[in-house]
Write a protein that holds these residues in place. Structure first.
Motif, short mmCIF file in Angstrom:
data_model
loop_
_atom_site.label_atom_id
_atom_site.label_comp_id
_atom_site.label_asym_id
_atom_site.label_seq_id
_atom_site.Cartn_x
_atom_site.Cartn_y
_atom_site.Cartn_z
N PRO A 88 -10.52 -42.31 38.26
CA PRO A 88 -11.37 -41.37 38.99
C PRO A 88 -12.06 -40.37 38.06
CG PRO A 88 -9.05 -40.86 39.36
CD PRO A 88 -9.10 -42.13 38.57
N GLY A 89 -13.28 -40.02 38.43
CA GLY A 89 -14.03 -38.99 37.72
C GLY A 89 -13.67 -37.64 38.31
N ALA A 90 -12.51 -37.13 37.93
CA ALA A 90 -12.01 -35.87 38.48
C ALA A 90 -12.73 -34.68 37.87
CB ALA A 90 -10.51 -35.76 38.21
N GLY A 91 -13.14 -33.75 38.74
CA GLY A 91 -13.77 -32.51 38.28
C GLY A 91 -15.15 -32.68 37.69
N GLU A 92 -15.81 -33.78 38.00
CA GLU A 92 -17.15 -34.04 37.47
C GLU A 92 -18.21 -33.61 38.47
OE1 GLU A 92 -17.75 -34.89 34.50
OE2 GLU A 92 -15.94 -35.90 33.78
N THR A 93 -19.42 -33.38 37.98
CA THR A 93 -20.55 -33.01 38.84
C THR A 93 -21.24 -34.26 39.36
OG1 THR A 93 -20.90 -30.97 37.60
CG2 THR A 93 -22.75 -31.77 38.92
N VAL A 94 -21.54 -34.25 40.64
CA VAL A 94 -22.34 -35.30 41.28
C VAL A 94 -23.59 -34.61 41.81
CG1 VAL A 94 -22.48 -36.92 43.21
CG2 VAL A 94 -20.38 -36.76 41.86
N SER A 95 -24.74 -35.23 41.59
CA SER A 95 -25.98 -34.64 42.09
C SER A 95 -26.73 -35.64 42.97
CB SER A 95 -26.88 -34.19 40.94
OG SER A 95 -27.33 -35.31 40.21
N ARG A 133 -18.84 -30.81 42.95
CA ARG A 133 -17.82 -31.28 42.02
C ARG A 133 -16.90 -32.25 42.74
NH1 ARG A 133 -17.93 -30.42 36.63
NH2 ARG A 133 -18.66 -28.35 36.11
N THR A 134 -16.41 -33.23 42.00
CA THR A 134 -15.46 -34.17 42.57
C THR A 134 -14.07 -33.55 42.59
OG1 THR A 134 -15.03 -35.15 40.41
CG2 THR A 134 -16.74 -36.19 41.76
N ASP A 135 -13.22 -34.06 43.49
CA ASP A 135 -11.83 -33.59 43.53
C ASP A 135 -11.01 -34.37 42.48
OD1 ASP A 135 -11.16 -36.11 44.61
OD2 ASP A 135 -10.81 -35.33 46.63
N GLY A 136 -9.72 -34.20 42.49
CA GLY A 136 -8.83 -34.83 41.52
C GLY A 136 -8.83 -36.35 41.57
N GLN A 137 -9.28 -36.92 42.68
CA GLN A 137 -9.34 -38.38 42.82
C GLN A 137 -10.76 -38.92 42.69
OE1 GLN A 137 -6.61 -40.43 42.94
NE2 GLN A 137 -5.68 -38.47 42.40
N GLY A 138 -11.71 -38.03 42.34
CA GLY A 138 -13.10 -38.44 42.16
C GLY A 138 -13.92 -38.44 43.43
N HIS A 139 -13.36 -37.96 44.54
CA HIS A 139 -14.08 -37.94 45.81
C HIS A 139 -15.04 -36.74 45.86
CE1 HIS A 139 -11.72 -41.13 47.62
NE2 HIS A 139 -10.66 -40.58 47.04
N PHE A 140 -16.17 -36.95 46.53
CA PHE A 140 -17.15 -35.88 46.69
C PHE A 140 -17.78 -35.96 48.07
CE2 PHE A 140 -19.44 -39.52 45.03
CZ PHE A 140 -20.58 -39.56 45.79
N SER A 141 -18.36 -34.85 48.51
CA SER A 141 -19.09 -34.82 49.77
C SER A 141 -20.16 -33.74 49.69
CB SER A 141 -18.13 -34.53 50.93
OG SER A 141 -18.83 -34.58 52.16
N LEU A 142 -21.35 -34.10 50.09
CA LEU A 142 -22.47 -33.17 50.13
C LEU A 142 -23.04 -33.16 51.54
CD1 LEU A 142 -23.84 -34.42 46.80
CD2 LEU A 142 -23.65 -31.99 47.27
N ASN A 143 -23.09 -32.00 52.15
CA ASN A 143 -23.62 -31.80 53.49
C ASN A 143 -25.00 -31.17 53.42
OD1 ASN A 143 -21.14 -32.62 54.72
ND2 ASN A 143 -20.31 -30.61 54.19
N GLY A 144 -25.75 -31.29 54.50
CA GLY A 144 -27.05 -30.62 54.58
C GLY A 144 -28.15 -31.32 53.82
#
Length: 176
Positions: free
Chosen positions: A81-88, A124-135
């Motif tokens: 997992p990409g933990a703590g990484e930025t997703v755009s 930012r991703t969580d410790g397991q690499g999960h992310f969510s962007l709303n709006g």
């Protein structure tokens, strides 16, 4: 009928393609989220290429900045997992397409114009690499993230181009 065979073969070949970096992978993120600038000098930051596409004000003015869509998923590299990484999530424009093309070629462009960043959603991703962007508004987007490859120590950029409908929830797997 035979005239269409080369066109169909090309379409089928491209339909299976994913937007992924070639080997060796780039060492920096796509520049749709970079906050630092070197604009005062008039030159790109060291190790970066100058942008060839000027910021298209009219193209961005036609875009919505917010909406009711949700893009979520997981960022990973070889199962790690990409933990703590930025997703755009950046709208597909002539300006962002240039940055994506350069990133996929292993080159970073100079920092994005601040006006383009107003349309880019980051998290930012969580410790397991999960992310969510709303709006997120409806439209075509580049979803990107990067992970350091433990085997090589190099940062690998992963980009997916997606289409999001109004109010749609979309799951995006940023993995390699």
């Amino acid at each position: 009928m035979q005239r269409w065979i080369p066109v169909l073969l090309t379409a089928v070949a491209l339909a299976g393609c994913e937007i992924m970096p070639p080997a060796p992978a780039p060492t920096e993120r796509i520049e749709v989220i970079d906050r630092g600038t070197e604009r005062e000098t008039g030159r790109p930051a060291p190790g970066r290429v100058a942008r060839q596409v000027a910021f298209p004000e009219a193209e961005y003015a036609a875009l919505q900045r917010t909406g009711s869509g949700v893009i979520s998923g997981r960022l990973s590299l070889n199962g790690t997992p990409g933990a703590g990484e930025t997703v755009s999530v950046a709208p597909v424009t002539t300006y962002s397409a240039e940055a994506a093309e350069q990133a996929l070629a292993g080159r970073a462009v100079e920092p994005a114009d601040p006006r383009a960043r107003e349309y880019t959603h980051t998290t930012r991703t969580d410790g397991q690499g999960h992310f969510s962007l709303n709006g997120i508004p409806a439209g075509e987007f580049y979803v990107s993230g990067s992970v350091v490859d433990p085997a090589s120590g190099q940062r690998r950029v992963i980009i997916r181009q997606v289409s999001l409908g109004n109010g749609q929830r979309l799951e995006v797997n940023l993995s390699r």
